[in-house]
Design an enzyme around this catalytic site. Structure first.
Site, PDB file in Angstrom:
ATOM      1  N   ASP A 165       0.844  -1.203   0.000  1.00  9.32           N
ATOM      2  CA  ASP A 165       0.000   0.000   0.000  1.00  9.32           C
ATOM      3  C   ASP A 165       0.880   1.254   0.000  1.00  9.32           C
ATOM      4  OD1 ASP A 165      -1.974   1.896   0.371  1.00  9.32           O
ATOM      5  OD2 ASP A 165      -2.939   0.864   2.047  1.00  9.32           O
ATOM      6  N   HIS A 192     -10.105  -1.166  -7.031  1.00  9.75           N
ATOM      7  CA  HIS A 192      -9.770   0.043  -6.274  1.00  9.75           C
ATOM      8  C   HIS A 192      -8.671   0.865  -6.961  1.00  9.75           C
ATOM      9  CE1 HIS A 192      -9.228   2.524  -2.664  1.00  9.75           C
ATOM     10  NE2 HIS A 192      -7.925   2.341  -2.784  1.00  9.75           N
TER      11      HIS A 192
HETATM   12  C1  HEM Z   1      -4.207   2.753  -4.192  1.00  6.19           C
HETATM   13  C2  HEM Z   1      -5.623   0.135  -0.389  1.00  6.19           C
HETATM   14  C3  HEM Z   1      -8.681   3.666   0.908  1.00  6.19           C
HETATM   15  C4  HEM Z   1      -6.961   6.401  -2.652  1.00  6.19           C
HETATM   16  C5  HEM Z   1      -4.357   1.723  -3.298  1.00  6.19           C
HETATM   17  C6  HEM Z   1      -3.683   0.441  -3.383  1.00  6.19           C
HETATM   18  C7  HEM Z   1      -4.066  -0.276  -2.307  1.00  6.19           C
HETATM   19  C8  HEM Z   1      -4.998   0.523  -1.550  1.00  6.19           C
HETATM   20  C9  HEM Z   1      -3.612  -1.667  -1.927  1.00  6.19           C
HETATM   21  C10 HEM Z   1      -2.746   0.002  -4.508  1.00  6.19           C
HETATM   22  C11 HEM Z   1      -1.312   0.291  -4.228  1.00  6.19           C
HETATM   23  C12 HEM Z   1      -0.985   1.752  -4.155  1.00  6.19           C
HETATM   24  O1  HEM Z   1      -0.895   2.443  -5.175  1.00  6.19           O
HETATM   25  O2  HEM Z   1      -0.842   2.225  -3.031  1.00  6.19           O
HETATM   26  C13 HEM Z   1      -6.571   0.874   0.292  1.00  6.19           C
HETATM   27  C14 HEM Z   1      -7.251   0.425   1.486  1.00  6.19           C
HETATM   28  C15 HEM Z   1      -8.112   1.421   1.855  1.00  6.19           C
HETATM   29  C16 HEM Z   1      -7.970   2.489   0.893  1.00  6.19           C
HETATM   30  C17 HEM Z   1      -7.018  -0.903   2.168  1.00  6.19           C
HETATM   31  C18 HEM Z   1      -9.057   1.483   3.018  1.00  6.19           C
HETATM   32  C19 HEM Z   1      -8.920   0.790   4.114  1.00  6.19           C
HETATM   33  C20 HEM Z   1      -8.504   4.706   0.041  1.00  6.19           C
HETATM   34  C21 HEM Z   1      -9.198   5.964   0.111  1.00  6.19           C
HETATM   35  C22 HEM Z   1      -8.701   6.742  -0.891  1.00  6.19           C
HETATM   36  C23 HEM Z   1      -7.704   5.953  -1.592  1.00  6.19           C
HETATM   37  C24 HEM Z   1     -10.275   6.339   1.117  1.00  6.19           C
HETATM   38  C25 HEM Z   1      -9.050   8.155  -1.288  1.00  6.19           C
HETATM   39  C26 HEM Z   1     -10.241   8.676  -1.271  1.00  6.19           C
HETATM   40  C27 HEM Z   1      -6.045   5.653  -3.341  1.00  6.19           C
HETATM   41  C28 HEM Z   1      -5.257   6.185  -4.434  1.00  6.19           C
HETATM   42  C29 HEM Z   1      -4.470   5.128  -4.899  1.00  6.19           C
HETATM   43  C30 HEM Z   1      -4.789   3.984  -4.059  1.00  6.19           C
HETATM   44  C31 HEM Z   1      -5.273   7.619  -4.968  1.00  6.19           C
HETATM   45  C32 HEM Z   1      -3.454   5.169  -6.050  1.00  6.19           C
HETATM   46  C33 HEM Z   1      -4.125   4.978  -7.361  1.00  6.19           C
HETATM   47  C34 HEM Z   1      -3.161   5.125  -8.511  1.00  6.19           C
HETATM   48  O3  HEM Z   1      -2.683   6.225  -8.726  1.00  6.19           O
HETATM   49  O4  HEM Z   1      -2.873   4.106  -9.161  1.00  6.19           O
HETATM   50  N1  HEM Z   1      -5.165   1.742  -2.181  1.00  6.19           N
HETATM   51  N2  HEM Z   1      -7.034   2.118  -0.043  1.00  6.19           N
HETATM   52  N3  HEM Z   1      -7.615   4.731  -0.998  1.00  6.19           N
HETATM   53  N4  HEM Z   1      -5.747   4.348  -3.150  1.00  6.19           N
HETATM   54 FE1  HEM Z   1      -6.444   3.205  -1.637  1.00  6.19          FE
END
Ligand code: HEM
Length: 404
Positions: A215, A313
């Site tokens: 993450d 996601h």
């Molecule tokens: C990407 C997990 C909540 C925004 C990711 C990734 C994972 C992840 C595993 C892919 C790896 C990475 O690029 O970091 C989670 C989990 C969440 C959560 C477990 C809640 C418990 C959120 C929330 C937001 C968010 C609430 C914003 C409103 C993003 C963004 C990316 C991302 C902007 C990168 C996307 C990209 O540019 O490719 N998240 N996330 N996430 N997440 Fe989350």
């Protein structure tokens, strides 16, 4: 924190390492890099263009808490409090004792990458008669359909984020900050979090969260040409002069996001990977390559469907899907034991940083709220939005440009 200059946070070790006077290893202790002595000696600068704790590497231990000003406390008391907090932060981040009645909890340890970061909530400006200087970016976040927010654990006049690579150092700072509040402010809520300890993996790598996912991979990096523009409020520009106190500052969105881990753990590995669109082992896109490879969002599988599902996601949250909206995610995990329903009260203290929440968190969360595959495994339980002023100059306290 000056540490932003050297590679960012998530997974990177280091930062601006200033060897403090405390770095001398006692005789017989291991003195090599990565040893306890060097972990303890790592120091982040308090003064600088931006506050510490935004672009600095994730620390192993964190506390985030909000305060409300006490009844009768106004701008004068708030200014005095920020002066006390700044004095404490400057000293503790340098590995010194607290200015008044040090508790002794961190004796023997170096600063251990300690950072203290201070912010103002929407209500702060009403309490202090400063509403004319409240930026529109602090307008309350919209309601999202999946929100299950506890108002008692949301918002607040003042916000403090503490991070350190040693739990006693972090708790020491927490106690000092609470004591400094004195009669001026009361703790509204407090949350405790953690990340992996430096040195736990063979080489530095992106952190994992409590679902087991890598993450932080696609976070903006300080070397990106548009990094500053996305994360920090511009220095000069068309904005109203009454908001210039925020130049160099950033907006923090803080969400306590419970993970429904028992449900999550029932999914097969393949199902879990479809939810994010990346592999669990390495964080590589399901369309191939390694962790750093871009997602091939248009690639179709033999069944004619996108390999990275339409509700994955990582697809939905990507800047390209949100008009360029981007944020810097710098979270802590949390675990507060087993809840009344017998399931773990655990998840993510999601903290994200942006120059403007309307070009960062809000559009992305709107999109996620409408169709993120992750939604059925998480629950947003609290929310806060804070204006985090720029880093203090020499002799200045945090927020002085607003409060003076
Ligand atoms: C990407 C997990 C909540 C925004 C990711 C990734 C994972 C992840 C595993 C892919 C790896 C990475 O690029 O970091 C989670 C989990 C969440 C959560 C477990 C809640 C418990 C959120 C929330 C937001 C968010 C609430 C914003 C409103 C993003 C963004 C990316 C991302 C902007 C990168 C996307 C990209 O540019 O490719 N998240 N996330 N996430 N997440 Fe989350």
């Amino acid at each position: 924190g000056a540490a932003g200059a050297t590679g960012l946070a998530l997974g990177a070790t280091g930062g601006a390492l200033v060897q403090s006077a405390l770095s001398d290893s006692p005789a017989g202790s291991p003195g090599s890099a990565g040893s306890l002595a060097s972990l303890g000696a790592t120091r982040v600068a308090f003064h600088g263009e931006h506050q510490a704790g935004i672009t600095d590497p994730l620390q192993a231990k964190g506390h985030v808490l909000a305060f409300d000003l006490a009844p009768g406390a106004g701008r004068k008391e708030a200014a005095a409090l920020l002066r006390r907090w700044s004095d404490t932060a400057r000293r503790l981040m340098a590995g010194e004792t607290a200015p008044t009645a040090d508790s002794g909890i961190a004796l023997d340890a170096g600063p251990s990458s300690l950072t203290l970061t201070f912010g103002f909530g929407h209500s702060f400006f009403d309490r202090t008669g400063l509403t004319a200087r409240r930026p529109a970016a602090l307008d309350p976040l919209p309601d999202f359909s999946s929100d299950r927010l506890d108002p008692q654990r949301s918002n607040g006049d003042l916000w403090v984020q503490i991070g350190a690579d040693d739990a006693l150092v972090a708790f020491h700072a927490l106690r000092a900050v609470q004591k400094d509040a004195g009669e001026a402010a009361r703790v509204r809520w407090q949350m405790n979090g953690f990340n992996r300890s430096p040195g736990a993996t063979a080489s530095p790598m992106t952190a994992r969260n409590l679902m087991g996912q890598v993450d932080g991979t696609a976070n903006p990096r300080p070397k990106d040409p548009d990094f500053d523009k996305r994360i920090f409020v511009p220095g000069a520009g068309p904005g109203p002069a009454e908001h210039s106190w925020m130049a160099g500052g950033s907006y923090a969105v803080v969400r306590r996001i419970r993970m429904l881990l028992d449900d999550w753990d029932k999914q097969s590995l393949a199902q879990q990977e479809q939810v994010i669109g990346r592999t669990k082992a390495t964080g590589a896109p399901l369309t191939g390559g390694d962790e750093k490879t871009a997602l091939a969002l248009d690639k179709l599988g033999p069944d004619g469907k996108p390999v990275i599902p339409s509700n994955a996601h990582a697809r939905i949250s990507a800047p390209a899907q949100n008009g360029g909206a981007a944020m810097l995610r710098r979270p802590f995990s949390y675990h507060d034991g087993i809840g009344p329903d017998g399931t773990p009260d655990a998840g993510l203290l999601f903290i994200c940083w942006q120059a403007d929440p309307l070009r960062g968190f809000v559009p992305v969360q709107r999109k996620l709220d409408r169709g993120d595959a992750l939604s059925e495994f998480i629950r947003h339980e609290s929310s806060g939005l804070y204006a985090v002023p720029p880093g203090p100059g020499d002799g200045e306290y945090v927020g002085q440009r607003l409060l003076e």
